[in-house]
Write a protein that holds these residues in place. Structure first.
Motif, PDB file in Angstrom:
ATOM      1  N   SER A   5       0.833  -1.207   0.000  1.00  0.00           N
ATOM      2  CA  SER A   5       0.000   0.000   0.000  1.00  0.00           C
ATOM      3  C   SER A   5       0.864   1.253   0.000  1.00  0.00           C
ATOM      4  O   SER A   5       0.590   2.211  -0.716  1.00  0.00           O
ATOM      5  CB  SER A   5      -0.912   0.025   1.229  1.00  0.00           C
ATOM      6  OG  SER A   5      -1.803  -1.052   1.193  1.00  0.00           O
ATOM      7  N   THR A   6       1.914   1.231   0.793  1.00  0.00           N
ATOM      8  CA  THR A   6       2.816   2.379   0.875  1.00  0.00           C
ATOM      9  C   THR A   6       3.496   2.629  -0.461  1.00  0.00           C
ATOM     10  O   THR A   6       3.593   3.772  -0.912  1.00  0.00           O
ATOM     11  CB  THR A   6       3.871   2.156   1.982  1.00  0.00           C
ATOM     12  OG1 THR A   6       3.189   1.954   3.216  1.00  0.00           O
ATOM     13  CG2 THR A   6       4.802   3.342   2.103  1.00  0.00           C
ATOM     14  N   SER A   7       3.939   1.577  -1.113  1.00  0.00           N
ATOM     15  CA  SER A   7       4.615   1.762  -2.403  1.00  0.00           C
ATOM     16  C   SER A   7       3.623   2.248  -3.462  1.00  0.00           C
ATOM     17  O   SER A   7       3.991   3.044  -4.325  1.00  0.00           O
ATOM     18  CB  SER A   7       5.321   0.480  -2.842  1.00  0.00           C
ATOM     19  OG  SER A   7       4.407  -0.557  -3.048  1.00  0.00           O
ATOM     20  N   TYR A   8       2.367   1.818  -3.372  1.00  0.00           N
ATOM     21  CA  TYR A   8       1.346   2.273  -4.317  1.00  0.00           C
ATOM     22  C   TYR A   8       1.085   3.774  -4.113  1.00  0.00           C
ATOM     23  O   TYR A   8       1.011   4.539  -5.082  1.00  0.00           O
ATOM     24  CB  TYR A   8       0.054   1.466  -4.142  1.00  0.00           C
ATOM     25  CG  TYR A   8      -1.021   1.820  -5.137  1.00  0.00           C
ATOM     26  CD1 TYR A   8      -0.887   1.459  -6.481  1.00  0.00           C
ATOM     27  CD2 TYR A   8      -2.159   2.508  -4.749  1.00  0.00           C
ATOM     28  CE1 TYR A   8      -1.869   1.779  -7.405  1.00  0.00           C
ATOM     29  CE2 TYR A   8      -3.144   2.834  -5.658  1.00  0.00           C
ATOM     30  CZ  TYR A   8      -2.989   2.463  -6.987  1.00  0.00           C
ATOM     31  OH  TYR A   8      -3.969   2.790  -7.894  1.00  0.00           O
ATOM     32  N   ILE A   9       0.982   4.189  -2.856  1.00  0.00           N
ATOM     33  CA  ILE A   9       0.760   5.603  -2.553  1.00  0.00           C
ATOM     34  C   ILE A   9       1.939   6.436  -3.036  1.00  0.00           C
ATOM     35  O   ILE A   9       1.761   7.518  -3.596  1.00  0.00           O
ATOM     36  CB  ILE A   9       0.489   5.807  -1.045  1.00  0.00           C
ATOM     37  CG1 ILE A   9      -0.876   5.211  -0.693  1.00  0.00           C
ATOM     38  CG2 ILE A   9       0.549   7.285  -0.665  1.00  0.00           C
ATOM     39  CD1 ILE A   9      -1.156   5.098   0.786  1.00  0.00           C
ATOM     40  N   ARG A  10       3.147   5.916  -2.850  1.00  0.00           N
ATOM     41  CA  ARG A  10       4.338   6.626  -3.341  1.00  0.00           C
ATOM     42  C   ARG A  10       4.310   6.752  -4.864  1.00  0.00           C
ATOM     43  O   ARG A  10       4.718   7.768  -5.417  1.00  0.00           O
ATOM     44  CB  ARG A  10       5.610   5.917  -2.891  1.00  0.00           C
ATOM     45  CG  ARG A  10       5.941   6.190  -1.452  1.00  0.00           C
ATOM     46  CD  ARG A  10       7.337   5.700  -1.107  1.00  0.00           C
ATOM     47  NE  ARG A  10       7.570   5.808   0.315  1.00  0.00           N
ATOM     48  CZ  ARG A  10       8.065   4.849   1.077  1.00  0.00           C
ATOM     49  NH1 ARG A  10       8.398   3.683   0.555  1.00  0.00           N
ATOM     50  NH2 ARG A  10       8.238   5.037   2.357  1.00  0.00           N
ATOM     51  N   LEU A  11       3.853   5.699  -5.536  1.00  0.00           N
ATOM     52  CA  LEU A  11       3.728   5.745  -6.995  1.00  0.00           C
ATOM     53  C   LEU A  11       2.753   6.852  -7.399  1.00  0.00           C
ATOM     54  O   LEU A  11       3.051   7.663  -8.282  1.00  0.00           O
ATOM     55  CB  LEU A  11       3.249   4.402  -7.542  1.00  0.00           C
ATOM     56  CG  LEU A  11       2.822   4.406  -9.013  1.00  0.00           C
ATOM     57  CD1 LEU A  11       4.019   4.648  -9.928  1.00  0.00           C
ATOM     58  CD2 LEU A  11       2.111   3.113  -9.363  1.00  0.00           C
ATOM     59  N   VAL A  12       1.603   6.884  -6.738  1.00  0.00           N
ATOM     60  CA  VAL A  12       0.598   7.908  -7.053  1.00  0.00           C
ATOM     61  C   VAL A  12       1.178   9.294  -6.782  1.00  0.00           C
ATOM     62  O   VAL A  12       1.016  10.210  -7.592  1.00  0.00           O
ATOM     63  CB  VAL A  12      -0.706   7.676  -6.252  1.00  0.00           C
ATOM     64  CG1 VAL A  12      -1.697   8.809  -6.485  1.00  0.00           C
ATOM     65  CG2 VAL A  12      -1.337   6.340  -6.636  1.00  0.00           C
ATOM     66  N   GLN A  13       1.885   9.441  -5.671  1.00  0.00           N
ATOM     67  CA  GLN A  13       2.515  10.723  -5.352  1.00  0.00           C
ATOM     68  C   GLN A  13       3.503  11.128  -6.441  1.00  0.00           C
ATOM     69  O   GLN A  13       3.509  12.272  -6.883  1.00  0.00           O
ATOM     70  CB  GLN A  13       3.229  10.638  -4.003  1.00  0.00           C
ATOM     71  CG  GLN A  13       3.921  11.922  -3.615  1.00  0.00           C
ATOM     72  CD  GLN A  13       4.620  11.830  -2.262  1.00  0.00           C
ATOM     73  OE1 GLN A  13       4.336  10.945  -1.471  1.00  0.00           O
ATOM     74  NE2 GLN A  13       5.526  12.753  -2.014  1.00  0.00           N
ATOM     75  N   HIS A  14       4.315  10.185  -6.883  1.00  0.00           N
ATOM     76  CA  HIS A  14       5.292  10.464  -7.943  1.00  0.00           C
ATOM     77  C   HIS A  14       4.581  10.905  -9.229  1.00  0.00           C
ATOM     78  O   HIS A  14       5.012  11.857  -9.895  1.00  0.00           O
ATOM     79  CB  HIS A  14       6.144   9.219  -8.192  1.00  0.00           C
ATOM     80  CG  HIS A  14       7.092   9.353  -9.328  1.00  0.00           C
ATOM     81  ND1 HIS A  14       8.232  10.121  -9.267  1.00  0.00           N
ATOM     82  CD2 HIS A  14       7.054   8.840 -10.588  1.00  0.00           C
ATOM     83  CE1 HIS A  14       8.853  10.064 -10.435  1.00  0.00           C
ATOM     84  NE2 HIS A  14       8.161   9.295 -11.252  1.00  0.00           N
ATOM     85  N   LEU A  15       3.496  10.235  -9.569  1.00  0.00           N
ATOM     86  CA  LEU A  15       2.753  10.592 -10.778  1.00  0.00           C
ATOM     87  C   LEU A  15       2.093  11.969 -10.645  1.00  0.00           C
ATOM     88  O   LEU A  15       2.056  12.738 -11.611  1.00  0.00           O
ATOM     89  CB  LEU A  15       1.716   9.508 -11.095  1.00  0.00           C
ATOM     90  CG  LEU A  15       2.309   8.159 -11.518  1.00  0.00           C
ATOM     91  CD1 LEU A  15       1.219   7.099 -11.605  1.00  0.00           C
ATOM     92  CD2 LEU A  15       3.053   8.281 -12.835  1.00  0.00           C
ATOM     93  N   ILE A  16       1.598  12.280  -9.450  1.00  0.00           N
ATOM     94  CA  ILE A  16       1.030  13.611  -9.218  1.00  0.00           C
ATOM     95  C   ILE A  16       2.115  14.668  -9.391  1.00  0.00           C
ATOM     96  O   ILE A  16       1.897  15.709 -10.023  1.00  0.00           O
ATOM     97  CB  ILE A  16       0.376  13.700  -7.821  1.00  0.00           C
ATOM     98  CG1 ILE A  16      -0.912  12.883  -7.790  1.00  0.00           C
ATOM     99  CG2 ILE A  16       0.105  15.161  -7.442  1.00  0.00           C
ATOM    100  CD1 ILE A  16      -1.536  12.744  -6.412  1.00  0.00           C
ATOM    101  N   GLU A  17       3.290  14.399  -8.842  1.00  0.00           N
ATOM    102  CA  GLU A  17       4.402  15.349  -8.978  1.00  0.00           C
ATOM    103  C   GLU A  17       4.760  15.564 -10.447  1.00  0.00           C
ATOM    104  O   GLU A  17       5.071  16.681 -10.862  1.00  0.00           O
ATOM    105  CB  GLU A  17       5.599  14.874  -8.175  1.00  0.00           C
ATOM    106  CG  GLU A  17       5.370  14.986  -6.675  1.00  0.00           C
ATOM    107  CD  GLU A  17       6.393  14.261  -5.823  1.00  0.00           C
ATOM    108  OE1 GLU A  17       7.270  13.568  -6.383  1.00  0.00           O
ATOM    109  OE2 GLU A  17       6.317  14.387  -4.590  1.00  0.00           O
ATOM    110  N   ALA A  18       4.669  14.500 -11.246  1.00  0.00           N
ATOM    111  CA  ALA A  18       4.917  14.641 -12.684  1.00  0.00           C
ATOM    112  C   ALA A  18       3.848  15.535 -13.317  1.00  0.00           C
ATOM    113  O   ALA A  18       4.155  16.396 -14.148  1.00  0.00           O
ATOM    114  CB  ALA A  18       4.940  13.270 -13.359  1.00  0.00           C
TER     115      ALA A  18
END
Length: 92
Positions: A5-18
């Motif tokens: 779950s944490t890695s998924y949230i980090r992925l979403v955060q990274h995509l938002i930052e993009a």
């Protein structure tokens, strides 16, 4: 499961930052991640809200810039419409 779950949230955060790098609005970011990364809008929205809480000053400035961009585009459209109307009346 928590690590996943944490890695998924980090992925979403990274995509938002993009998305932020491309100056996308929250709505456009949600739409883009749904369409291109199959991330549910509620997930993107929730992560975005958490980022806003953690980075209030950044998002205040970012949202202000987004509003300014919208106002500028609306103003340009009004000017173009006026110019077009003036051009049509001049040709009559």
């Amino acid at each position: 499961m928590a690590e996943s779950s944490t890695s998924y949230i980090r992925l979403v955060q990274h995509l938002i930052e993009a998305c932020l790098c491309f100056n996308l609005s929250k709505e456009k970011c949600i739409e883009a991640l749904d369409k291109h990364a199959n991330i549910m809008p509620v997930i993107t929205s929730t992560v975005w809200k958490e980022l806003e809480k953690e980075n209030k000053e950044f998002f205040h400035a970012y949202n202000k810039a987004q509003e300014d961009k919208i106002l500028e585009m609306e103003t340009l459209q009004k000017i173009q419409k006026k110019l077009s109307e003036a051009s049509i009346s001049d040709s009559k």
